[in-house]
Design a protein around this motif. Structure first.
Motif, short mmCIF file in Angstrom:
data_model
loop_
_atom_site.label_atom_id
_atom_site.label_comp_id
_atom_site.label_asym_id
_atom_site.label_seq_id
_atom_site.Cartn_x
_atom_site.Cartn_y
_atom_site.Cartn_z
N GLU A 188 0.71 15.84 33.50
CA GLU A 188 0.33 14.54 32.92
C GLU A 188 -0.85 14.71 31.96
O GLU A 188 -0.85 14.12 30.88
CB GLU A 188 -0.01 13.54 34.03
CG GLU A 188 1.20 13.08 34.81
CD GLU A 188 2.30 12.52 33.91
OE1 GLU A 188 2.01 11.64 33.07
OE2 GLU A 188 3.45 12.98 34.03
N GLU A 189 -1.81 15.49 32.36
CA GLU A 189 -2.97 15.73 31.49
C GLU A 189 -2.54 16.40 30.19
O GLU A 189 -3.01 16.06 29.11
CB GLU A 189 -3.99 16.60 32.23
CG GLU A 189 -5.25 16.86 31.43
CD GLU A 189 -6.23 17.75 32.18
OE1 GLU A 189 -7.13 18.30 31.50
OE2 GLU A 189 -6.12 17.91 33.41
N SER A 190 -1.62 17.36 30.29
CA SER A 190 -1.16 18.06 29.09
C SER A 190 -0.43 17.10 28.15
O SER A 190 -0.55 17.22 26.93
CB SER A 190 -0.28 19.25 29.44
OG SER A 190 1.03 18.86 29.78
N ALA A 191 0.32 16.15 28.69
CA ALA A 191 1.03 15.17 27.84
C ALA A 191 0.03 14.33 27.06
O ALA A 191 0.21 14.08 25.86
CB ALA A 191 1.94 14.30 28.70
N ARG A 192 -1.02 13.86 27.73
CA ARG A 192 -2.06 13.08 27.03
C ARG A 192 -2.79 13.95 26.00
O ARG A 192 -3.05 13.51 24.88
CB ARG A 192 -3.04 12.50 28.03
CG ARG A 192 -2.47 11.39 28.89
CD ARG A 192 -3.53 10.72 29.75
NE ARG A 192 -4.23 11.65 30.62
CZ ARG A 192 -3.84 11.99 31.86
NH1 ARG A 192 -2.73 11.47 32.36
NH2 ARG A 192 -4.53 12.84 32.58
N ASP A 193 -3.10 15.18 26.39
CA ASP A 193 -3.79 16.09 25.48
C ASP A 193 -2.93 16.43 24.26
O ASP A 193 -3.45 16.62 23.15
CB ASP A 193 -4.19 17.38 26.20
CG ASP A 193 -5.28 17.18 27.22
OD1 ASP A 193 -5.93 16.11 27.23
OD2 ASP A 193 -5.50 18.11 28.04
N TYR A 194 -1.63 16.50 24.47
CA TYR A 194 -0.71 16.80 23.38
C TYR A 194 -0.77 15.70 22.31
O TYR A 194 -0.88 15.98 21.11
CB TYR A 194 0.70 16.94 23.94
CG TYR A 194 1.78 17.35 22.96
CD1 TYR A 194 1.50 18.12 21.84
CD2 TYR A 194 3.09 16.98 23.17
CE1 TYR A 194 2.50 18.51 20.97
CE2 TYR A 194 4.10 17.36 22.31
CZ TYR A 194 3.80 18.12 21.21
OH TYR A 194 4.81 18.50 20.34
N ILE A 195 -0.73 14.47 22.74
CA ILE A 195 -0.82 13.34 21.80
C ILE A 195 -2.16 13.38 21.06
O ILE A 195 -2.21 13.23 19.84
CB ILE A 195 -0.62 11.99 22.52
CG1 ILE A 195 0.78 11.92 23.15
CG2 ILE A 195 -0.89 10.82 21.58
CD1 ILE A 195 1.94 11.97 22.18
N SER A 196 -3.22 13.64 21.78
CA SER A 196 -4.56 13.72 21.15
C SER A 196 -4.60 14.86 20.14
O SER A 196 -5.17 14.73 19.06
CB SER A 196 -5.64 13.94 22.21
OG SER A 196 -5.74 12.84 23.05
N PHE A 197 -3.99 15.98 20.49
CA PHE A 197 -3.92 17.14 19.59
C PHE A 197 -3.24 16.76 18.28
O PHE A 197 -3.76 17.02 17.19
CB PHE A 197 -3.18 18.28 20.28
CG PHE A 197 -2.75 19.37 19.35
CD1 PHE A 197 -3.66 20.33 18.92
CD2 PHE A 197 -1.44 19.47 18.90
CE1 PHE A 197 -3.27 21.35 18.06
CE2 PHE A 197 -1.05 20.48 18.05
CZ PHE A 197 -1.96 21.42 17.62
N ILE A 198 -2.09 16.12 18.39
CA ILE A 198 -1.34 15.74 17.18
C ILE A 198 -2.14 14.75 16.34
O ILE A 198 -2.22 14.87 15.12
CB ILE A 198 0.05 15.17 17.54
CG1 ILE A 198 0.91 16.23 18.20
CG2 ILE A 198 0.74 14.62 16.29
CD1 ILE A 198 2.22 15.71 18.78
N GLU A 199 -2.73 13.80 16.99
CA GLU A 199 -3.51 12.78 16.27
C GLU A 199 -4.71 13.38 15.56
O GLU A 199 -5.16 12.86 14.54
CB GLU A 199 -3.95 11.67 17.23
CG GLU A 199 -2.81 10.83 17.77
CD GLU A 199 -2.01 10.15 16.68
OE1 GLU A 199 -2.61 9.52 15.78
OE2 GLU A 199 -0.77 10.25 16.70
N SER A 200 -5.24 14.49 16.07
CA SER A 200 -6.44 15.11 15.47
C SER A 200 -6.13 16.01 14.28
O SER A 200 -7.04 16.46 13.60
CB SER A 200 -7.19 15.92 16.54
OG SER A 200 -6.48 17.10 16.86
N LEU A 201 -4.85 16.27 14.03
CA LEU A 201 -4.49 17.17 12.91
C LEU A 201 -4.81 16.53 11.56
O LEU A 201 -4.71 15.37 11.35
CB LEU A 201 -3.01 17.53 12.97
CG LEU A 201 -2.60 18.40 14.15
CD1 LEU A 201 -1.08 18.62 14.12
CD2 LEU A 201 -3.29 19.74 14.12
#
Length: 176
Positions: free
Chosen positions: A163-176
């Protein structure tokens, strides 16, 4: 503008990490265009023109895949070989259609992170092992970004980590 997420997973039905990441992406259809290459091309006959048009219509592109045998799934390599054509992606008179597009990898990795160190079991870092992708995308003048990874997928499938990785994934994409 939406981010194009190209999924290259040969067994998505039995995936835990990649499947969860896709579920999270699907919560935001206004932000992400999702393409599952294995479901689109079960015969591996890639529609090059359609793939090129999709690349042209997105500014951010994520390639999401499992890392095994220290590489990407074969369909991703085939996609690179066939879609990044001379005269379209590179070449002396090329329009360099990927120029300045933000490109990143999102990788699920079965092995633990500490094993991917020069002093670790596999002697190389993930940065070193993914260098061919960086070189490829630099060659076509794309803006290659650091990868996102989930380590230990073979060993540590704990619901909270997923679950944490899913949230972090979205944050990662948004930060690009």
């Amino acid at each position: 503008m939406k981010t194009l997420v190209i999924i290259i997973h040969p067994d998505l039905e039995n995936s835990v990490i990649n499947k969860r990441w896709i579920e999270e992406l699907k919560k935001y259809p206004e932000k992400y265009s999702i393409r599952d290459l294995h479901s689109l091309y079960p015969d591996e006959k890639i529609d090059i023109q359609q793939e090129q048009q999709l690349i042209e219509s997105h500014h951010k592109i994520i390639f999401q895949f499992p890392f095994y045998w220290f590489n990407c799934p074969p369909l991703f390599k085939k996609w690179l070989d066939e879609v990044l054509t001379y005269g379209w992606a590179y070449g002396s008179s090329s329009p360099y259609k990927l120029a300045d597009k933000k490109i990143a990898l999102s990788i699920s990795i079965g092995i633990n992170e500490e094993d991917y160190r020069e002093s670790g079991k596999y002697k190389y870092t993930m940065k070193q092992l993914t260098a061919p992708f960086e070189i490829t995308f630099d060659y076509v003048k794309a803006d290659y970004r650091p990868f996102f990874a989930f380590y230990g997928a073979e060993y540590h499938i704990i619901a909270e980590r997923v679950e944490e990785s899913a949230r972090d994934y979205i944050s990662f994409i948004e930060s690009l």
